[in-house]
Design a protein around this motif. Structure first.
Motif, mmCIF file in Angstrom:
data_model
loop_
_atom_site.group_PDB
_atom_site.id
_atom_site.type_symbol
_atom_site.label_atom_id
_atom_site.label_comp_id
_atom_site.label_asym_id
_atom_site.label_seq_id
_atom_site.Cartn_x
_atom_site.Cartn_y
_atom_site.Cartn_z
ATOM 1 N N ASN A 20 0.841 -1.351 -0.083
ATOM 2 C CA ASN A 20 -0.011 0.058 -0.069
ATOM 3 C C ASN A 20 0.835 1.186 0.101
ATOM 4 O OD1 ASN A 20 0.682 -0.331 2.498
ATOM 5 N ND2 ASN A 20 -0.988 0.242 3.559
ATOM 6 N N LEU A 21 2.102 1.365 0.517
ATOM 7 C CA LEU A 21 2.903 2.383 0.498
ATOM 8 C C LEU A 21 3.539 2.616 -0.726
ATOM 9 C CD1 LEU A 21 4.222 4.878 2.067
ATOM 10 C CD2 LEU A 21 6.328 2.928 2.661
ATOM 11 N N ILE A 22 4.032 1.471 -1.428
ATOM 12 C CA ILE A 22 4.585 1.747 -2.657
ATOM 13 C C ILE A 22 3.589 1.816 -3.751
ATOM 14 C CG2 ILE A 22 5.729 0.297 -4.673
ATOM 15 C CD1 ILE A 22 6.771 -1.587 -2.197
ATOM 16 N N GLU A 23 2.450 1.503 -3.652
ATOM 17 C CA GLU A 23 1.444 1.993 -4.807
ATOM 18 C C GLU A 23 0.990 3.264 -4.408
ATOM 19 O OE1 GLU A 23 -1.326 -1.311 -5.285
ATOM 20 O OE2 GLU A 23 0.128 -2.808 -5.936
ATOM 21 N N GLY A 24 0.861 3.564 -3.109
ATOM 22 C CA GLY A 24 0.415 5.078 -2.680
ATOM 23 C C GLY A 24 1.427 6.023 -3.300
ATOM 24 N N GLU A 25 2.570 5.771 -3.123
ATOM 25 C CA GLU A 25 3.538 6.605 -3.513
ATOM 26 C C GLU A 25 3.663 6.741 -5.268
ATOM 27 O OE1 GLU A 25 7.599 7.067 -1.289
ATOM 28 O OE2 GLU A 25 7.312 4.897 -2.008
ATOM 29 N N GLN A 26 3.249 5.691 -5.880
ATOM 30 C CA GLN A 26 2.896 5.706 -7.202
ATOM 31 C C GLN A 26 1.743 6.459 -7.733
ATOM 32 O OE1 GLN A 26 2.743 1.460 -8.284
ATOM 33 N NE2 GLN A 26 4.997 1.138 -8.346
ATOM 34 N N VAL A 27 0.802 6.453 -6.716
ATOM 35 C CA VAL A 27 -0.403 7.255 -7.092
ATOM 36 C C VAL A 27 -0.202 8.756 -6.943
ATOM 37 C CG1 VAL A 27 -2.638 7.830 -6.244
ATOM 38 C CG2 VAL A 27 -1.917 5.438 -6.356
ATOM 39 N N ILE A 28 0.597 9.127 -6.068
ATOM 40 C CA ILE A 28 1.103 10.384 -5.745
ATOM 41 C C ILE A 28 1.955 10.914 -6.833
ATOM 42 C CG2 ILE A 28 2.883 10.150 -4.299
ATOM 43 C CD1 ILE A 28 1.669 12.627 -2.727
ATOM 44 N N ASN A 29 2.930 10.156 -7.242
ATOM 45 C CA ASN A 29 3.994 10.640 -8.310
ATOM 46 C C ASN A 29 3.226 10.620 -9.799
ATOM 47 O OD1 ASN A 29 5.884 10.841 -6.206
ATOM 48 N ND2 ASN A 29 6.762 8.796 -6.404
ATOM 49 N N SER A 30 2.321 9.919 -9.696
ATOM 50 C CA SER A 30 1.587 10.041 -11.132
ATOM 51 C C SER A 30 0.635 11.222 -11.319
ATOM 52 C CB SER A 30 0.973 8.596 -11.428
ATOM 53 O OG SER A 30 1.739 7.633 -11.449
ATOM 54 N N ASN A 31 0.530 11.949 -10.209
ATOM 55 C CA ASN A 31 -0.315 13.016 -9.971
ATOM 56 C C ASN A 31 -1.683 12.711 -10.283
ATOM 57 O OD1 ASN A 31 1.492 15.158 -9.615
ATOM 58 N ND2 ASN A 31 2.215 14.798 -12.192
ATOM 59 N N HIS A 32 -2.251 11.747 -9.686
ATOM 60 C CA HIS A 32 -3.619 11.041 -9.762
ATOM 61 C C HIS A 32 -4.436 12.010 -8.486
ATOM 62 C CE1 HIS A 32 -3.073 7.157 -12.356
ATOM 63 N NE2 HIS A 32 -2.717 8.335 -12.933
ATOM 64 N N ILE A 33 -3.970 12.479 -7.628
ATOM 65 C CA ILE A 33 -4.808 13.104 -6.861
ATOM 66 C C ILE A 33 -4.945 14.469 -7.333
ATOM 67 C CG2 ILE A 33 -4.961 14.255 -4.641
ATOM 68 C CD1 ILE A 33 -2.826 12.374 -3.417
ATOM 69 N N VAL A 34 -6.440 14.630 -7.845
ATOM 70 C CA VAL A 34 -6.919 15.694 -8.582
ATOM 71 C C VAL A 34 -7.285 16.980 -7.533
ATOM 72 C CG1 VAL A 34 -7.142 14.455 -10.812
ATOM 73 C CG2 VAL A 34 -9.156 14.706 -9.058
ATOM 74 N N LEU A 35 -7.672 16.448 -6.612
ATOM 75 C CA LEU A 35 -8.169 17.444 -5.625
ATOM 76 C C LEU A 35 -8.043 17.120 -3.896
ATOM 77 C CD1 LEU A 35 -10.395 20.074 -4.945
ATOM 78 C CD2 LEU A 35 -12.091 18.057 -4.642
ATOM 79 N N CYS A 36 -7.740 18.026 -3.328
ATOM 80 C CA CYS A 36 -7.385 17.315 -1.688
ATOM 81 C C CYS A 36 -7.513 18.807 -0.772
ATOM 82 C CB CYS A 36 -6.017 16.827 -1.586
ATOM 83 S SG CYS A 36 -5.714 16.539 0.112
ATOM 84 N N GLY A 37 -8.564 18.920 -0.210
ATOM 85 C CA GLY A 37 -8.827 20.013 0.639
ATOM 86 C C GLY A 37 -9.400 19.847 2.124
ATOM 87 N N LYS A 38 -9.476 20.829 3.036
ATOM 88 C CA LYS A 38 -9.850 20.564 4.171
ATOM 89 C C LYS A 38 -11.270 21.218 4.265
ATOM 90 C CE LYS A 38 -7.485 24.390 6.702
ATOM 91 N NZ LYS A 38 -6.684 24.500 7.808
ATOM 92 N N ILE A 39 -12.268 20.807 5.097
ATOM 93 C CA ILE A 39 -13.455 21.212 5.370
ATOM 94 C C ILE A 39 -13.487 21.510 6.960
ATOM 95 C CG2 ILE A 39 -15.806 21.004 5.437
ATOM 96 C CD1 ILE A 39 -15.296 19.055 2.988
ATOM 97 N N GLN A 40 -13.454 22.754 7.488
ATOM 98 C CA GLN A 40 -13.471 23.130 8.761
ATOM 99 C C GLN A 40 -15.032 22.833 9.285
ATOM 100 O OE1 GLN A 40 -10.534 23.796 10.350
ATOM 101 N NE2 GLN A 40 -11.785 23.584 12.097
ATOM 102 N N ILE A 41 -15.351 22.004 10.267
ATOM 103 C CA ILE A 41 -16.305 21.635 10.863
ATOM 104 C C ILE A 41 -16.556 22.766 12.132
ATOM 105 C CG2 ILE A 41 -18.259 20.202 11.855
ATOM 106 C CD1 ILE A 41 -16.630 17.931 10.544
ATOM 107 N N GLU A 42 -17.741 23.894 12.033
ATOM 108 C CA GLU A 42 -17.646 24.531 13.029
ATOM 109 C C GLU A 42 -18.044 24.195 14.446
ATOM 110 O OE1 GLU A 42 -20.006 28.187 11.893
ATOM 111 O OE2 GLU A 42 -19.362 27.824 9.907
ATOM 112 N N ASN A 43 -18.565 22.957 14.661
ATOM 113 C CA ASN A 43 -18.856 22.588 15.964
ATOM 114 C C ASN A 43 -17.513 22.036 16.777
ATOM 115 O OD1 ASN A 43 -18.601 20.016 14.600
ATOM 116 N ND2 ASN A 43 -20.731 19.309 15.211
ATOM 117 N N ASN A 44 -16.726 21.528 16.124
ATOM 118 C CA ASN A 44 -15.321 21.118 16.626
ATOM 119 C C ASN A 44 -14.152 21.626 15.833
ATOM 120 O OD1 ASN A 44 -13.499 19.691 17.967
ATOM 121 N ND2 ASN A 44 -14.548 17.670 17.750
ATOM 122 N N ALA A 45 -13.749 22.675 16.604
ATOM 123 C CA ALA A 45 -12.475 23.494 15.871
ATOM 124 C C ALA A 45 -11.194 22.640 15.886
ATOM 125 C CB ALA A 45 -12.352 24.630 16.635
ATOM 126 N N ASN A 46 -11.264 21.529 16.703
ATOM 127 C CA ASN A 46 -10.021 20.699 16.626
ATOM 128 C C ASN A 46 -10.073 19.611 15.582
ATOM 129 O OD1 ASN A 46 -8.809 22.218 18.958
ATOM 130 N ND2 ASN A 46 -9.782 20.856 20.381
#
Length: 107
Positions: A20-46
């Motif tokens: 899973n690590l070797i293939e995960g690195e291949q995914v990231i190095n192939s630029n297959h992550i097209v979107l990655c962002g955070k969504i802040q949930i207001e009820n729990n700031a942590n």
């Protein structure tokens, strides 16, 4: 927000030679992550929700996989709570797509 490699390895139950690590690195190095962002949930700031879209390496023309995860913020560090992927192996919470997103967050 910083996630250590050690935390990623422990969460994904992997070593430097795990599939899973070797293939995960291949995914990231192939630029297959097209979107990655955070969504802040207001009820729990942590707690921060992470949403990502990752192109399926087995079928590039199909709808991207969706990875959703939770991080607990502790100062400059983040603790991984849980991550889920819509792929067939995603219920294990440590598929190559989850590992790729966690590596992306580490970088």
């Amino acid at each position: 927000m910083r996630i250590s490699l050690n935390d990623i390895f422990m969460y994904a139950k992997c070593t430097s030679s795990s599939r899973n690590l070797i293939e995960g690195e291949q995914v990231i190095n192939s630029n297959h992550i097209v979107l990655c962002g955070k969504i802040q949930i207001e009820n729990n700031a942590n707690t921060t929700t992470i949403k990502s879209l990752v192109i399926q390496s087995s079928n590039l023309s199909e709808k991207p996989l969706e990875i959703t995860g939770q991080l607990l913020m502790k100062g400059n560090l983040s603790e991984i709570i849980d991550f889920v992927c819509t792929c067939k192996a995603g219920a294990s919470e440590c598929c190559k797509h989850v590992v790729a997103v966690l590596l992306h967050l580490n970088r």
